[in-house]
Design an enzyme around this catalytic site. Structure first.
Site, PDB file in Angstrom:
ATOM      1  N   SER A 129       0.832  -1.199   0.000  1.00  0.00           N
ATOM      2  CA  SER A 129       0.000   0.000   0.000  1.00  0.00           C
ATOM      3  C   SER A 129       0.871   1.255   0.000  1.00  0.00           C
ATOM      4  O   SER A 129       1.930   1.287   0.610  1.00  0.00           O
ATOM      5  CB  SER A 129      -0.900   0.007   1.244  1.00  0.00           C
ATOM      6  OG  SER A 129      -1.696   1.167   1.273  1.00  0.00           O
ATOM      7  N   LYS A 184      -5.095  -6.658   2.726  1.00  0.00           N
ATOM      8  CA  LYS A 184      -4.966  -5.633   1.694  1.00  0.00           C
ATOM      9  C   LYS A 184      -6.298  -5.430   0.968  1.00  0.00           C
ATOM     10  O   LYS A 184      -6.672  -4.301   0.621  1.00  0.00           O
ATOM     11  CB  LYS A 184      -3.890  -6.026   0.681  1.00  0.00           C
ATOM     12  CG  LYS A 184      -3.682  -5.019  -0.461  1.00  0.00           C
ATOM     13  CD  LYS A 184      -3.337  -3.623   0.067  1.00  0.00           C
ATOM     14  CE  LYS A 184      -2.743  -2.716  -0.984  1.00  0.00           C
ATOM     15  NZ  LYS A 184      -3.567  -2.462  -2.147  1.00  0.00           N
ATOM     16  N   HIS A 187      -8.434  -3.409   3.232  1.00  0.00           N
ATOM     17  CA  HIS A 187      -7.847  -2.061   3.219  1.00  0.00           C
ATOM     18  C   HIS A 187      -8.333  -1.289   1.988  1.00  0.00           C
ATOM     19  O   HIS A 187      -8.742  -0.128   2.095  1.00  0.00           O
ATOM     20  CB  HIS A 187      -6.320  -2.197   3.215  1.00  0.00           C
ATOM     21  CG  HIS A 187      -5.568  -0.974   2.812  1.00  0.00           C
ATOM     22  ND1 HIS A 187      -5.179  -0.010   3.718  1.00  0.00           N
ATOM     23  CD2 HIS A 187      -5.142  -0.544   1.607  1.00  0.00           C
ATOM     24  CE1 HIS A 187      -4.537   0.954   3.078  1.00  0.00           C
ATOM     25  NE2 HIS A 187      -4.501   0.653   1.805  1.00  0.00           N
ATOM     26  N   ASN A 188      -8.307  -1.941   0.832  1.00  0.00           N
ATOM     27  CA  ASN A 188      -8.778  -1.290  -0.394  1.00  0.00           C
ATOM     28  C   ASN A 188     -10.273  -1.018  -0.330  1.00  0.00           C
ATOM     29  O   ASN A 188     -10.757   0.008  -0.829  1.00  0.00           O
ATOM     30  CB  ASN A 188      -8.463  -2.160  -1.610  1.00  0.00           C
ATOM     31  CG  ASN A 188      -6.999  -2.096  -2.002  1.00  0.00           C
ATOM     32  OD1 ASN A 188      -6.187  -1.507  -1.299  1.00  0.00           O
ATOM     33  ND2 ASN A 188      -6.649  -2.716  -3.108  1.00  0.00           N
ATOM     34  N   GLU A 191     -10.864   2.108   1.445  1.00  0.00           N
ATOM     35  CA  GLU A 191     -10.576   3.256   0.578  1.00  0.00           C
ATOM     36  C   GLU A 191     -11.757   3.549  -0.353  1.00  0.00           C
ATOM     37  O   GLU A 191     -12.053   4.709  -0.634  1.00  0.00           O
ATOM     38  CB  GLU A 191      -9.311   2.997  -0.239  1.00  0.00           C
ATOM     39  CG  GLU A 191      -8.029   3.103   0.579  1.00  0.00           C
ATOM     40  CD  GLU A 191      -6.788   3.032  -0.287  1.00  0.00           C
ATOM     41  OE1 GLU A 191      -6.841   2.377  -1.357  1.00  0.00           O
ATOM     42  OE2 GLU A 191      -5.771   3.630   0.094  1.00  0.00           O
TER      43      GLU A 191
END
Length: 417
Positions: A129, A184, A187-188, A191
């Protein structure tokens, strides 16, 4: 020739920047790209005079690396990874390590880790990231997979990662199997939610308060000096009032169609599997789906008149709304809390499921072990019965040995389960 410490495949911007980062931290790097021209231009350009060796084939890359080999893939997620592994794996030896630094689907990482494990190789699925700048100056790294390989890659990962409070690396072992790419993915997904919150705050201020881009820029700039400070808020601030050479706002000239690479969709799918409500992230993904329906939206806009009711027409009321503790500001903060809560709940449920799956796997392994032990004991008893039956003097013993109750007692006596 001195062996390189780590290899990297895939010299797009992220790959190049990560190589430059590794080399700047004292590691020698060997690189390969499907397009050999890309390798040559890199080693003779940005990499010239540095501890970076260009390779014209996968075999050359493998041969130049010290053991155990550490090879990081920075290529497009999906089929391209499997195709690369088909070419690379036959060249590797037991104990070598493959690192996938792309946005791979965590279930693909689970499968690949098992496939390579069967060949005596280690596989680490790593979330990266921070974008292009992060790759060059310090990304956040989320490694997961073959735990045995972590000690070999940890020095490189902790050296190149971003640092918090001076020297604490933004890198930690996430867990087994596909854990790194799972985190991840979530996490995305977060976003996705944050970007949608910024978009809706922008729309409220533009259409509800009637603010122009310069005024919204000032508000975003103010928010970015509070706990709402983030990379996304920073670039939103800069983009919203960015102007071309003619003084026109560039944002108004960008096609209003949002794309997506799939991590948001995967996050929603995982949440459904784990029965975790990710309402905010789900709506953010659906908003992108709606944005992609450009033709339908154009037709709808012609059929229905667009009307927005203003939140306030009075300047003094706007000033109150635009302050740090305004309604929009407060709503944005509270929705971010909801987004973070969804993230933590998702990761908690995933950890719980991983533990349940692990315990179930160990139980099944124990059961298989018990079954194997019992089968071996039964075979030996049957062989004994056959031998005893050959001699009439041992007929009674043969009959006793054939008794299931006696066999069970015998196995219990010798601890056979």
């Amino acid at each position: 020739m001195k062996k390189a410490e780590i290899g990297l495949i895939g010299l797009a911007v992220m790959g190049e920047n990560l190589v430059m980062n590794m080399e700047s931290k004292g590691f020698s790097v060997a690189v390969y790209n499907r397009s050999i021209d890309k390798v040559e231009s890199f080693v003779n350009g940005r990499g010239k005079g540095k501890a970076i060796t260009g390779c014209k084939s996968l075999a050359e890359l493998v041969n130049i690396l010290e053991r155990p080999r550490k090879i990081m893939l920075m290529i497009r997620a999906g089929e391209a990874v499997d195709q690369m592994l088909e070419q690379l794996v036959p060249l590797l030896e037991v104990g070598d390590i493959v690192i996938d630094g792309g946005n791979s689907y965590f279930k693909d990482t689970v499968r690949r880790e098992q496939e390579l494990k069967a060949k005596g190789l280690f596989y680490i699925g790593t979330g990266v990231s921070g974008g292009e700048d992060g790759a060059l100056n310090g990304p956040c790294l989320m490694p997961g997979g073959s735990r045995e390989a972590w000690n070999a890659v940890e020095p490189v990962f902790t050296a190149v990662s971003a640092k918090v409070d001076g020297d604490t690396p933004c890198c930690a072992w996430i867990g087994e199997s596909g854990a790194g790419h799972f985190v991840k993915m979530v996490h995305n997904g977060i976003e996705y939610g944050d970007m949608q919150l910024i978009c809706e705050a922008y729309q409220l201020m533009r259409d509800g308060l009637g603010l122009d881009n310069e005024e919204i820029y000032e508000i975003f700039a103010r928010w970015n000096e509070t706990e709402l400070d983030s990379y996304l808020m920073e670039i939103s601030r800069d983009i919203v009032n960015f102007r071309n050479e003619q003084g026109e706002v560039v944002l108004e000239k960008i096609l209003d169609v949002a794309g997506q690479k799939g991590t948001g969709k995967w996050t929603i799918e995982a949440s459904l599997e784990e029965s975790v409500p990710l309402t905010l992230i789900s709506e953010a993904v659906f908003a992108r789906c709606l944005a992609a329906m450009k033709q339908e939206r154009v037709r709808a806009a012609k059929a229905y008149e667009k009307e927005y009711g203003r939140i306030s027409e009075k300047k003094e009321e706007f000033d109150m709304l635009a302050e740090k503790d305004s309604y929009i500001d407060s709503a944005y903060r509270q929705l971010q809390i909801i987004s973070q809560d969804e993230q933590m709940r998702m990761e908690y449920e995933a950890r719980e499921k991983a533990m349940r799956d692990y315990n179930e796997m160990m139980y099944e392994a124990d059961m298989r072990g018990e079954e194997r032990g019992e089968k071996r004991a039964t075979l030996r008893i049957n062989k004994l019965i056959a031998l005893l039956s050959q001699d009439k003097r041992y007929a009674d013993l043969a009959r006793s040995a054939a008794d299931p109750v006696f066999q069970k007692q015998l196995m219990n006596e010798y601890g056979i389960k």
